[in-house]
Write a protein that holds these residues in place. Structure first.
Motif, mmCIF file in Angstrom:
data_model
loop_
_atom_site.group_PDB
_atom_site.id
_atom_site.type_symbol
_atom_site.label_atom_id
_atom_site.label_comp_id
_atom_site.label_asym_id
_atom_site.label_seq_id
_atom_site.Cartn_x
_atom_site.Cartn_y
_atom_site.Cartn_z
ATOM 1 N N VAL A 93 -7.379 -1.408 3.363
ATOM 2 C CA VAL A 93 -7.383 -1.144 1.925
ATOM 3 C C VAL A 93 -8.843 -1.155 1.492
ATOM 4 N N GLY A 94 -9.456 0.037 1.486
ATOM 5 C CA GLY A 94 -10.885 0.108 1.234
ATOM 6 C C GLY A 94 -11.626 -0.614 2.336
ATOM 7 N N GLU A 95 -12.363 -1.662 1.981
ATOM 8 C CA GLU A 95 -13.106 -2.451 2.965
ATOM 9 C C GLU A 95 -12.321 -3.669 3.448
ATOM 10 N N ASP A 96 -11.146 -3.901 2.910
ATOM 11 C CA ASP A 96 -10.329 -5.052 3.289
ATOM 12 C C ASP A 96 -9.279 -4.640 4.318
ATOM 13 N N ARG A 97 -8.707 -5.661 4.948
ATOM 14 C CA ARG A 97 -7.658 -5.444 5.933
ATOM 15 C C ARG A 97 -6.458 -6.324 5.610
ATOM 16 N N VAL A 98 -5.265 -5.746 5.783
ATOM 17 C CA VAL A 98 -4.018 -6.478 5.597
ATOM 18 C C VAL A 98 -3.307 -6.509 6.937
ATOM 19 N N THR A 99 -2.993 -7.711 7.427
ATOM 20 C CA THR A 99 -2.407 -7.888 8.754
ATOM 21 C C THR A 99 -0.983 -8.413 8.635
ATOM 22 N N VAL A 100 -0.070 -7.810 9.414
ATOM 23 C CA VAL A 100 1.337 -8.223 9.444
ATOM 24 C C VAL A 100 1.717 -8.467 10.900
ATOM 25 N N ALA A 101 2.255 -9.638 11.188
ATOM 26 C CA ALA A 101 2.739 -9.964 12.531
ATOM 27 C C ALA A 101 4.202 -9.533 12.632
ATOM 28 N N VAL A 102 4.479 -8.529 13.464
ATOM 29 C CA VAL A 102 5.827 -7.986 13.627
ATOM 30 C C VAL A 102 6.503 -8.698 14.793
ATOM 31 N N ARG A 103 7.667 -9.265 14.526
ATOM 32 C CA ARG A 103 8.392 -9.998 15.561
ATOM 33 C C ARG A 103 9.102 -9.038 16.518
ATOM 34 N N PRO A 104 9.527 -9.516 17.691
ATOM 35 C CA PRO A 104 10.263 -8.657 18.639
ATOM 36 C C PRO A 104 11.507 -8.064 17.993
ATOM 37 N N LEU A 105 11.833 -6.831 18.394
ATOM 38 C CA LEU A 105 12.967 -6.107 17.817
ATOM 39 C C LEU A 105 13.963 -5.759 18.904
ATOM 40 N N ALA A 107 17.159 -3.543 20.418
ATOM 41 C CA ALA A 107 17.409 -2.097 20.436
ATOM 42 C C ALA A 107 18.168 -1.687 19.176
ATOM 43 N N GLY A 108 17.653 -0.671 18.475
ATOM 44 C CA GLY A 108 18.302 -0.157 17.272
ATOM 45 C C GLY A 108 18.118 -1.013 16.033
ATOM 46 N N ALA A 109 17.393 -2.100 16.122
ATOM 47 C CA ALA A 109 17.235 -3.006 14.984
ATOM 48 C C ALA A 109 16.127 -2.527 14.048
ATOM 49 N N GLU A 110 16.187 -3.001 12.807
ATOM 50 C CA GLU A 110 15.164 -2.691 11.804
ATOM 51 C C GLU A 110 14.820 -3.959 11.050
ATOM 52 N N GLN A 111 13.538 -4.124 10.734
ATOM 53 C CA GLN A 111 13.092 -5.333 10.044
ATOM 54 C C GLN A 111 12.056 -4.962 8.986
ATOM 55 N N PRO A 112 12.265 -5.365 7.717
ATOM 56 C CA PRO A 112 11.245 -5.106 6.689
ATOM 57 C C PRO A 112 10.226 -6.240 6.618
ATOM 58 N N TYR A 113 9.006 -5.886 6.285
ATOM 59 C CA TYR A 113 7.928 -6.858 6.088
ATOM 60 C C TYR A 113 7.213 -6.511 4.790
ATOM 61 N N MET A 114 6.909 -7.540 4.014
ATOM 62 C CA MET A 114 6.264 -7.334 2.718
ATOM 63 C C MET A 114 4.964 -8.126 2.676
ATOM 64 N N ASN A 115 3.937 -7.511 2.115
ATOM 65 C CA ASN A 115 2.651 -8.187 2.005
ATOM 66 C C ASN A 115 1.940 -7.698 0.758
ATOM 67 N N GLU A 116 1.175 -8.594 0.119
ATOM 68 C CA GLU A 116 0.417 -8.216 -1.067
ATOM 69 C C GLU A 116 -0.923 -7.621 -0.670
ATOM 70 N N LEU A 117 -1.364 -6.626 -1.445
ATOM 71 C CA LEU A 117 -2.638 -5.973 -1.189
ATOM 72 C C LEU A 117 -3.732 -6.617 -2.036
ATOM 73 N N PRO A 118 -4.956 -6.628 -1.551
ATOM 74 C CA PRO A 118 -6.069 -7.157 -2.359
ATOM 75 C C PRO A 118 -6.389 -6.200 -3.502
ATOM 76 N N THR A 119 -6.432 -6.724 -4.708
ATOM 77 C CA THR A 119 -6.711 -5.893 -5.886
ATOM 78 C C THR A 119 -7.853 -6.473 -6.714
ATOM 79 N N GLY A 120 -8.755 -7.192 -6.053
ATOM 80 C CA GLY A 120 -9.845 -7.835 -6.782
ATOM 81 C C GLY A 120 -10.995 -6.919 -7.116
ATOM 82 N N ARG A 121 -11.035 -5.714 -6.508
ATOM 83 C CA ARG A 121 -12.135 -4.775 -6.777
ATOM 84 C C ARG A 121 -11.606 -3.527 -7.459
ATOM 85 N N ARG A 122 -12.183 -3.211 -8.594
ATOM 86 C CA ARG A 122 -11.817 -2.003 -9.318
ATOM 87 C C ARG A 122 -12.172 -0.776 -8.487
ATOM 88 N N GLY A 123 -11.336 0.256 -8.551
ATOM 89 C CA GLY A 123 -11.672 1.475 -7.840
ATOM 90 C C GLY A 123 -10.442 2.205 -7.323
#
Length: 379
Positions: A93-105, A107-123
């Motif tokens: 996200v611009g100069e920042d990075r957002v990391t998500v650790a995805v667990r083992p899946l 066969a045929g499974a689906e898993q959602p992951y949610m994370n907040e983005l950094p919004t401290g810099r205007r632009g």
């Protein structure tokens, strides 16, 4: 698949240990070198397979105020018939990075992951590309998969509740051609023009219709529609903290004015000139412009741009710094004062007060302080 820097160093040390052990006759060194080689081979086996998954990325909302909440959702699906090992997803996200650790899946499974983005810099920030990578526990090897889809996150300047100042144009009654700056409304005749389907029949101009042989309509204008002009100083002499506070104040003022159905204009010495009608479309246009505005690198720019040479009417607000307002700038403001119903200069708390005859000066430590003083001005 590639070795990390740690993996390359481990492999190099292993070769040295084995060579020294064989030359010097030390079995312990050979054993240590063999263990290091085994660790590198194991890392290749663990991290050698790229993640084979389908990922859907959703960004909501894609437009937020600074320090607001924006969430990115990853829906990870394993379309294969074999279990997928865990891996790490990294989004830029611009100069920042957002990391998500995805667990083992499974066969045929689906898993959602949610994370907040950094919004401290205007632009206006590019989000992506999404990178999926798998590494071993020792960090010796790494395999990567790049997903090229990009998204855009708009981080607007913060806006604060503020009252809109009232400032209108002089009352005028005219019949005939209108100027480009005449605001449209419903009181005075702006011009008489041919009828267009959808026009109010009650506004038909019968004398002009009889004279021309075609239906003619009165196009009305409202001379009292408030005018509001904001000049944001974006010269490079403004410090970065002062400029961010100035942008925040400008956003608060123009958004309040546009919501109050005032005709607004936003200009900067660096070349920004936005003049739109009121309403939500105007609010979004101003916020997008203020989202990406930066300090200009041009030196020696005057505070008042040439585009304001013939402007006038309503209220004129200048947002600058006490340090950057020069004697030439003050003289230019004095020259423009008679063309506006009211003129207000908002500057920072540092530096000598730039006294300008006929112009109200507000000295504020930040945008919130400026708005507090603004409320007393329009009360």
């Amino acid at each position: 698949m590639r070795l990390t820097r740690r993996g390359v160093c481990t492999l190099a040390v292993a070769v040295v240990l084995i060579a020294l052990g064989l030359v010097a006759g030390y079995p312990l060194l050979v054993t240590l070198g063999a263990i290091a080689v085994g660790a590198v081979v194991a890392a290749l086996g663990v991290a050698g397979r790229k993640p084979r998954v389908e990922v859907i990325r959703e960004l909501f909302p894609d437009r937020v105020e600074r320090d607001g909440r924006a969430v990115i959702t990853l829906r990870v699906h394993n379309p294969g018939t074999r279990r997928q090992s865990g891996f790490t997803a990294v989004d830029r996200v611009g100069e920042d990075r957002v990391t998500v650790a995805v667990r083992p899946l499974a066969a045929g499974a689906e898993q959602p992951y949610m994370n907040e983005l950094p919004t401290g810099r205007r632009g206006r920030h590019d989000v992506g590309p999404l990178t999926l990578f798998r590494a071993d526990a020792l960090g010796l090897g790494r395999s990567e998969l790049f997903l090229g889809e990009m998204a855009t996150l708009w981080v607007y300047p913060r806006t604060h509740p503020v009252g809109a100042v009232i400032g209108g144009l002089p009352l005028h009654h005219h019949d005939g051609e209108a100027t480009e700056t005449s605001p449209r409304g419903s009181l005075d005749i702006r011009e008489v023009r041919p009828y267009v389907p959808g026009d109010e029949v009650r506004h038909l101009h019968w004398k002009a219709t009889a004279r021309t042989g075609q239906l003619m309509i009165r196009d009305y204008a409202d001379p009292h529609q408030p005018q509001f002009t904001v000049l944001l100083d974006d010269r490079h002499e403004m410090t970065a903290p002062e400029f961010e506070e100035a942008v925040e104040l400008a956003a608060s003022l123009v958004v309040a004015a546009a919501h109050a159905d005032h005709r607004c204009r936003l200009v900067t010495p660096g070349g920004v000139d936005v003049d739109t009608t009121s309403g939500w479309d105007a609010v979004q246009r101003y916020l997008e412009e203020l989202c990406v505005v930066t300090r200009t690198e041009d030196a020696g720019l005057p505070l008042l741009p040439a585009t304001l040479a013939r402007a006038g009417g309503g209220t004129f607000v200048v947002i600058s710094s006490a340090v950057t307002v020069t004697p030439d700038d003050r003289a230019a403001l004095v020259g423009m004062r008679p063309r506006y119903g009211d003129m207000i200069l908002v500057v920072g708390a540092h530096g000598a007060e730039p006294g300008v005859p006929g112009v109200r000066v507000l000295r504020a430590a930040n945008a919130v302080d400026a708005i507090r003083q603004w409320q007393t001005v329009i009360a």
